[in-house]
Write a protein that holds these residues in place. Structure first.
Motif, PDB file in Angstrom:
ATOM      1  N   THR A  73      50.058  61.373  53.212  1.00 34.59           N
ATOM      2  CA  THR A  73      48.640  61.456  53.581  1.00 34.59           C
ATOM      3  C   THR A  73      47.795  60.557  52.695  1.00 34.59           C
ATOM      4  N   ASP A  74      48.083  60.568  51.378  1.00 35.98           N
ATOM      5  CA  ASP A  74      47.329  59.736  50.444  1.00 35.98           C
ATOM      6  C   ASP A  74      47.589  58.254  50.693  1.00 35.98           C
ATOM      7  N   TRP A  75      48.841  57.904  50.973  1.00 32.80           N
ATOM      8  CA  TRP A  75      49.180  56.504  51.200  1.00 32.80           C
ATOM      9  C   TRP A  75      48.562  55.979  52.485  1.00 32.80           C
ATOM     10  N   LYS A  76      48.406  56.823  53.483  1.00 27.82           N
ATOM     11  CA  LYS A  76      47.746  56.413  54.715  1.00 27.82           C
ATOM     12  C   LYS A  76      46.297  56.024  54.425  1.00 27.82           C
ATOM     13  N   LYS A  77      45.649  56.818  53.560  1.00 28.05           N
ATOM     14  CA  LYS A  77      44.273  56.500  53.163  1.00 28.05           C
ATOM     15  C   LYS A  77      44.236  55.204  52.355  1.00 28.05           C
ATOM     16  N   VAL A  78      45.216  55.047  51.449  1.00 30.43           N
ATOM     17  CA  VAL A  78      45.290  53.837  50.630  1.00 30.43           C
ATOM     18  C   VAL A  78      45.507  52.606  51.508  1.00 30.43           C
ATOM     19  N   THR A  79      46.306  52.750  52.567  1.00 24.44           N
ATOM     20  CA  THR A  79      46.567  51.640  53.482  1.00 24.44           C
ATOM     21  C   THR A  79      45.281  51.156  54.134  1.00 24.44           C
ATOM     22  N   ILE A  80      44.431  52.106  54.547  1.00 21.16           N
ATOM     23  CA  ILE A  80      43.144  51.740  55.155  1.00 21.16           C
ATOM     24  C   ILE A  80      42.275  51.004  54.143  1.00 21.16           C
ATOM     25  N   VAL A  81      42.230  51.532  52.913  1.00 22.13           N
ATOM     26  CA  VAL A  81      41.453  50.885  51.843  1.00 22.13           C
ATOM     27  C   VAL A  81      42.012  49.495  51.557  1.00 22.13           C
ATOM     28  N   ASN A  82      43.347  49.368  51.563  1.00 25.33           N
ATOM     29  CA  ASN A  82      43.987  48.075  51.296  1.00 25.33           C
ATOM     30  C   ASN A  82      43.608  47.027  52.328  1.00 25.33           C
ATOM     31  N   VAL A  83      43.516  47.435  53.589  1.00 29.32           N
ATOM     32  CA  VAL A  83      43.140  46.495  54.652  1.00 29.32           C
ATOM     33  C   VAL A  83      41.724  45.978  54.407  1.00 29.32           C
ATOM     34  N   ILE A  84      40.817  46.893  54.054  1.00 26.04           N
ATOM     35  CA  ILE A  84      39.429  46.492  53.753  1.00 26.04           C
ATOM     36  C   ILE A  84      39.408  45.580  52.523  1.00 26.04           C
ATOM     37  N   PHE A  85      40.177  45.969  51.495  1.00 32.16           N
ATOM     38  CA  PHE A  85      40.249  45.173  50.266  1.00 32.16           C
ATOM     39  C   PHE A  85      40.831  43.795  50.541  1.00 32.16           C
ATOM     40  N   LEU A  86      41.820  43.738  51.442  1.00 30.04           N
ATOM     41  CA  LEU A  86      42.459  42.469  51.789  1.00 30.04           C
ATOM     42  C   LEU A  86      41.468  41.523  52.457  1.00 30.04           C
ATOM     43  N   VAL A  87      40.656  42.048  53.358  1.00 25.64           N
ATOM     44  CA  VAL A  87      39.621  41.236  54.012  1.00 25.64           C
ATOM     45  C   VAL A  87      38.641  40.699  52.969  1.00 25.64           C
ATOM     46  N   PHE A  88      38.261  41.586  52.027  1.00 30.27           N
ATOM     47  CA  PHE A  88      37.355  41.179  50.950  1.00 30.27           C
ATOM     48  C   PHE A  88      37.979  40.070  50.101  1.00 30.27           C
ATOM     49  N   LEU A  89      39.272  40.223  49.749  1.00 29.02           N
ATOM     50  CA  LEU A  89      39.957  39.206  48.938  1.00 29.02           C
ATOM     51  C   LEU A  89      39.992  37.857  49.653  1.00 29.02           C
ATOM     52  N   ILE A  90      40.248  37.879  50.945  1.00 26.96           N
ATOM     53  CA  ILE A  90      40.325  36.631  51.709  1.00 26.96           C
ATOM     54  C   ILE A  90      38.966  35.933  51.732  1.00 26.96           C
ATOM     55  N   ILE A  91      37.895  36.727  51.881  1.00 29.31           N
ATOM     56  CA  ILE A  91      36.548  36.149  51.873  1.00 29.31           C
ATOM     57  C   ILE A  91      36.241  35.528  50.508  1.00 29.31           C
ATOM     58  N   VAL A  92      36.541  36.287  49.425  1.00 33.84           N
ATOM     59  CA  VAL A  92      36.297  35.780  48.070  1.00 33.84           C
ATOM     60  C   VAL A  92      37.144  34.530  47.807  1.00 33.84           C
ATOM     61  N   TYR A  93      38.391  34.552  48.272  1.00 35.25           N
ATOM     62  CA  TYR A  93      39.276  33.392  48.088  1.00 35.25           C
ATOM     63  C   TYR A  93      38.707  32.164  48.802  1.00 35.25           C
ATOM     64  N   SER A  94      38.184  32.358  50.011  1.00 32.93           N
ATOM     65  CA  SER A  94      37.604  31.252  50.773  1.00 32.93           C
ATOM     66  C   SER A  94      36.384  30.676  50.064  1.00 32.93           C
ATOM     67  N   VAL A  95      35.524  31.571  49.551  1.00 34.07           N
ATOM     68  CA  VAL A  95      34.345  31.113  48.803  1.00 34.07           C
ATOM     69  C   VAL A  95      34.782  30.393  47.529  1.00 34.07           C
ATOM     70  N   GLY A  96      35.829  30.922  46.882  1.00 37.78           N
ATOM     71  CA  GLY A  96      36.348  30.285  45.684  1.00 37.78           C
ATOM     72  C   GLY A  96      36.885  28.891  45.958  1.00 37.78           C
ATOM     73  N   CYS A  97      37.519  28.704  47.101  1.00 35.49           N
ATOM     74  CA  CYS A  97      38.015  27.374  47.485  1.00 35.49           C
ATOM     75  C   CYS A  97      36.859  26.398  47.651  1.00 35.49           C
ATOM     76  N   CYS A  98      35.761  26.896  48.218  1.00 30.13           N
ATOM     77  CA  CYS A  98      34.579  26.065  48.381  1.00 30.13           C
ATOM     78  C   CYS A  98      33.999  25.673  47.020  1.00 30.13           C
ATOM     79  N   ALA A  99      33.993  26.653  46.085  1.00 32.28           N
ATOM     80  CA  ALA A  99      33.499  26.372  44.742  1.00 32.28           C
ATOM     81  C   ALA A  99      34.399  25.360  44.028  1.00 32.28           C
TER      82      ALA A  99
END
Length: 267
Positions: free
Chosen positions: A230-256
């Motif tokens: 049950t806890d890992w299912k919740k963590v998986t959802i958080v991970n997906v959101i975190f992954l999207v955030f990381l990709i956005i930050v990575y893209s901005v970092g590439c621009c920088a």
């Protein structure tokens, strides 16, 4: 203008993560010095590692973006890329290993029963390892899981207790399996039937001693896995959101990073 904004944004995000790393690191060091239980000591190392990791990566990103140090920004982007791969792999792994297993509905019972064999082999191998399970059991006992369970349902009659909606850990660790057909005397006090051979090994493992109960039962391990699932299912959802955030930050970092390189006369 866009690229300059990307440097400022990367710097701001890394300043926030740098500030976040400080309380995480302090908490880890505090646990290292003050921890009294096995559970607290188990948390100290991950917190210290996470704190140091955030501190170093944030400084690299902050200095790389604000001071236009391309080598540090490149290192920051490289670490971010590895982190994206690791988070993606862990998310897929967590989904696969928690895909199996569920509580079994029991007739005329408000709670479910949990069977160790219903869960993935990888999870089963983890909890059946004696060293690992002894640490988990120590945490459950120090948290007074079954003491609270006993207090919560102390005034229940047998019929009232059977109708209760117990958690996976309560059902698996604090009472005997329904297969045993023990006589109910209290939430954690059950009378065994003499001379009966039980096919379920958990029936022999049960003891009314508050330090034993069903902590050595397969049902307790299954209840723990259900809770973990049950806890890992919740963590998986958080991970997906975190992954999207990381990709956005990575893209901005590439621009920088591209902005830094354009400002370098050698480029």
């Amino acid at each position: 203008m866009c690229c300059r904004l990307s440097n400022s944004l990367v710097g701001l995000l890394n300043l926030l993560s740098f500030l976040l790393s400080i309380p995480i690191l302090v908490t880890g060091v505090w646990l290292h010095k003050q921890a009294e239980t096995e559970c607290e000591r188990w948390l100290e190392k991950p917190l210290i590692v996470l704190g140091v990791f955030l501190l170093v990566v944030s400084l690299a990103g902050l200095l790389g973006a604000c001071c236009r140090l391309s080598c540090l920004l490149w290192l920051y982007l490289f670490v971010m890329f590895i982190l994206i791969i690791v988070v993606s792999a862990f998310t897929v792994f967590a989904f696969v290993v928690t895909n199996k297993g569920a509580g079994e509905v029991v007739s005329n019972r408000g709670y479910r029963e949990y069977r160790l064999g219903d869960y993935s082999n990888w999870l089963q191998n983890r909890v059946t390892n004696p060293h690992t399970w002894n640490r988990i059991k120590s945490c459950l006992q120090s948290a007074k899981l079954c003491d609270k369970f006993e207090t919560q349902f102390a005034n229940d009659s047998a019929q009232q207790f059977y109708a209760e909606n117990l958690s996976a850990l309560q059902s698996g660790c604090c009472k005997p399996s329904n297969d045993c057909n023990f006589a109910y005397q209290g939430p954690s006090v059950w009378n065994k039937t003499d001379g009966v051979n039980h096919s379920n090994p958990d029936c022999n493992a049960w003891d009314n001693d508050s330090n034993v109960l069903c902590f050595n039962c397969e049902s307790c391990k299954a209840g723990f896995l259900q809770n973990l699932k049950t806890d890992w299912k919740k963590v998986t959802i958080v991970n997906v959101i975190f992954l999207v955030f990381l990709i956005i930050v990575y893209s901005v970092g590439c621009c920088a990073f591209r902005n830094n390189m354009r400002g370098n006369w050698k480029y």
